[in-house]
Write an enzyme that holds these catalytic residues in place. Structure first.
Site, PDB file in Angstrom:
ATOM      1  N   ASP A 218       0.854  -1.199   0.000  1.00 40.41           N
ATOM      2  CA  ASP A 218       0.000   0.000   0.000  1.00 40.41           C
ATOM      3  C   ASP A 218       0.890   1.249   0.000  1.00 40.41           C
ATOM      4  O   ASP A 218       2.040   1.161  -0.409  1.00 40.41           O
ATOM      5  CB  ASP A 218      -0.967  -0.052   1.190  1.00 40.41           C
ATOM      6  CG  ASP A 218      -2.294   0.619   0.865  1.00 40.41           C
ATOM      7  OD1 ASP A 218      -2.259   1.818   0.512  1.00 40.41           O
ATOM      8  OD2 ASP A 218      -3.351  -0.025   0.951  1.00 40.41           O
ATOM      9  N   HIS A 241       2.055   1.896  -3.234  1.00 42.28           N
ATOM     10  CA  HIS A 241       1.166   2.837  -3.904  1.00 42.28           C
ATOM     11  C   HIS A 241       1.718   4.261  -3.884  1.00 42.28           C
ATOM     12  O   HIS A 241       1.003   5.208  -4.116  1.00 42.28           O
ATOM     13  CB  HIS A 241      -0.232   2.784  -3.289  1.00 42.28           C
ATOM     14  CG  HIS A 241      -0.904   1.457  -3.439  1.00 42.28           C
ATOM     15  ND1 HIS A 241      -2.133   1.166  -2.901  1.00 42.28           N
ATOM     16  CD2 HIS A 241      -0.505   0.322  -4.068  1.00 42.28           C
ATOM     17  CE1 HIS A 241      -2.453  -0.092  -3.195  1.00 42.28           C
ATOM     18  NE2 HIS A 241      -1.481  -0.629  -3.895  1.00 42.28           N
TER      19      HIS A 241
END
Ligand SMILES: *[C@@H]1O[C@H](CO)[C@@H](O)[C@H](O)[C@H]1NC(C)=O
Ligand SMILES: *[C@@H]1O[C@H](CO)[C@@H](O)[C@H](O)[C@H]1NC(C)=O
Ligand SMILES: *[C@@H]1O[C@H](CO)[C@@H](O)[C@H](O)[C@H]1NC(C)=O
Ligand SMILES: *[C@@H]1O[C@H](CO)[C@@H](O)[C@H](O)[C@H]1NC(C)=O
Ligand SMILES: *[C@@H]1O[C@H](CO)[C@@H](O)[C@H](O)[C@H]1NC(C)=O
Length: 399
Positions: A218, A241
């Site tokens: 993430d 991310h």
């Protein structure tokens, strides 16, 4: 309640013990092994950790909690302050989490002023089982899985040279903290581990993250509302991310986010580069106001990154929003300088701001992002942005 003179005696006796063992040490040293911790990777040593902490915390002089070499299993443990003096937490060994934890926290530091964590050791959250069953990333029930290391109301801290691996949920959460420096931190989890954000910061001021490696499933670093004076520098991010501001504008009464400086970072293979995201209008038509201002992103290398530069004010990943209805968060004073490298998405620069609240004073200077695909050069998008362009900007944006 033990009287303070009793506590003092305990500290002194440890001090005497330490000073005979090591003539140079002036501090109270509290080795968790002396409190019953067992380095066999099986015995739950949480209580021993806590007992060592409580005694170190009650010392008049600096207490030092030591987790020595070896692998220690520990269930959730909350190290609480305030302590009588600054405290050192020396993690040399490896602490592993139980596979199942019925709590939203694993390791927590609460209300501590003056905290040094160092020692080269590791917190291993052993999250594989949790990732395999979470629905959170799809918008399903969320937020019950434990964070590896949580800092709540911590002031004047330095966290240096430790690692966090395979958290069940976020790796680190910094909440209502002041003046906390992260230095040489390694955070890692597989690219396909859901919700394993590296460091999330909320409602905090004066936080810096320097010279660290963060690769997870993430965001490497994410910033929620209510923070100010945050610096991220010399960080290598990926997989993951990217570095995210937001999401903002989902809840009422979010505090402004001010003064974020991201510099000299390298992002490799991430799903986004530098991202600012604010929620689209909720299904009930509600869109809380908010303020996000004074961000500098400079000297950043993108290596095969999707969406290297992105402001998205219509962020709407699940069913909680009306796609296409932009948020009411006001974004201003954002500068992207010297950002270069390669983009794996054709759209390399996306500035999608709110019709009601256009982004104000956005600067782009010296951008060079080359698309790695073969269907033409990189492109850009610029909607509702008051932009200034300096130097060479490729793909050309907002002209
Ligand atoms: C805590 O860490 C900081 C930064 O690493 C260092 O300058 C300081 O001397 C340390 N304090 C103690 C008490 O170890
Ligand atoms: C972090 O990872 C780097 C590169 O793999 C390594 O050189 C460094 O020693 C690690 N640091 C810690 C604190 O584990
Ligand atoms: C910003 O935060 C850093 C710690 O990261 C601190 O040293 C500095 O004094 C802060 N500056 C302001 C203006 O708050
Ligand atoms: C930029 O970061 C790299 C590590 O990622 C470091 O080696 C280098 O010294 C940094 N440069 C500056 C100017 O801080
Ligand atoms: C943006 O910058 C301008 C000029 O530097 C300043 O006057 C303004 O207050 C800033 N906006 C916000 C919301 O901080």
């Amino acid at each position: 309640m033990g009287s303070s003179s009793n506590l003092l005696k305990v500290c002194l006796s440890v001090l005497v013990f330490v000073s005979t063992a090591n003539a140079k040490s002036q501090s109270g040293i509290f080795n968790v092994v002396n409190f019953g911790a067992v380095a066999d990777g099986k015995t739950d040593s949480a209580k021993a950790f806590l007992d060592a902490w409580n005694q170190a915390c009650a010392c008049d002089g600096q207490g030092r909690v030591v987790i020595p070499r070896g692998t220690f299993l520990a269930g959730p443990v909350s190290f609480k302050g305030p302590c009588k003096a600054p405290i050192v937490f020396q993690l040399t060994g490896k602490v592993i989490a139980p596979e199942e934890i019925q709590s939203e926290n694993w390791i927590t530091f609460d209300y501590v002023t003056g905290l040094n964590i160092s020692g080269g050791g590791t917190f291993d959250g052993r999250g594989a089982l949790t990732w395999s069953r979470t629905q959170c990333y799809k918008g399903g029930s969320c937020g019950k899985d434990p964070i590896n290391i949580r800092f709540n109301f911590v002031t004047d801290a330095a966290i240096r040279g430790i690692s966090s691996v395979d958290s069940k949920f976020f790796h680190m959460l910094v909440y209502r903290c002041k003046n906390v420096k992260f230095f040489s931190i390694n955070i890692s989890a597989p690219a396909l581990s859901h919700n394993t954000d590296g460091i999330h910061i909320g409602e905090s001021t004066g936080i810096s993250i320097t010279r660290s490696f963060i690769g997870t499933g993430d965001d490497c670093v994410s910033l929620g509302p209510g923070s100010e004076n945050i610096t991220v520098s010399n960080v290598r991010c990926g997989p993951g991310h990217g570095i995210s501001i937001g999401s903002l504008g989902r809840y009422d009464d979010e505090n402004p986010l001010y003064g974020i400086h991201v510099k000299n970072c390298t992002l490799t293979g991430t799903d986004n580069g530098i991202r600012i995201k604010t929620w689209a209008v909720s299904p009930t038509g509600h869109s809380p106001p908010g303020l996000a201002s004074d961000f500098i992103f400079e000297n950043i290398v993108m290596d095969n990154v999707a969406n290297p530069i992105i402001i998205d004010q219509e962020y709407c990943p699940f069913q909680y929003c009306n796609k296409g209805s932009p948020s009411c968060v006001k974004i201003s004073n954002v500068s992207f300088k010297d950002i270069r490298g390669t983009s794996k998405s054709k759209l390399a620069v996306k500035l999608l701001c709110s019709k009601g609240f256009p982004c104000q004073n956005v600067e782009l200077s010296d951008i060079n992002l080359q698309y790695t695909g073969t269907d033409g050069p990189a492109t850009s998008m610029c909607t509702n942005v008051d932009a200034k362009i300096f130097g060479n900007v490729f793909p050309s944006t907002c002209v």
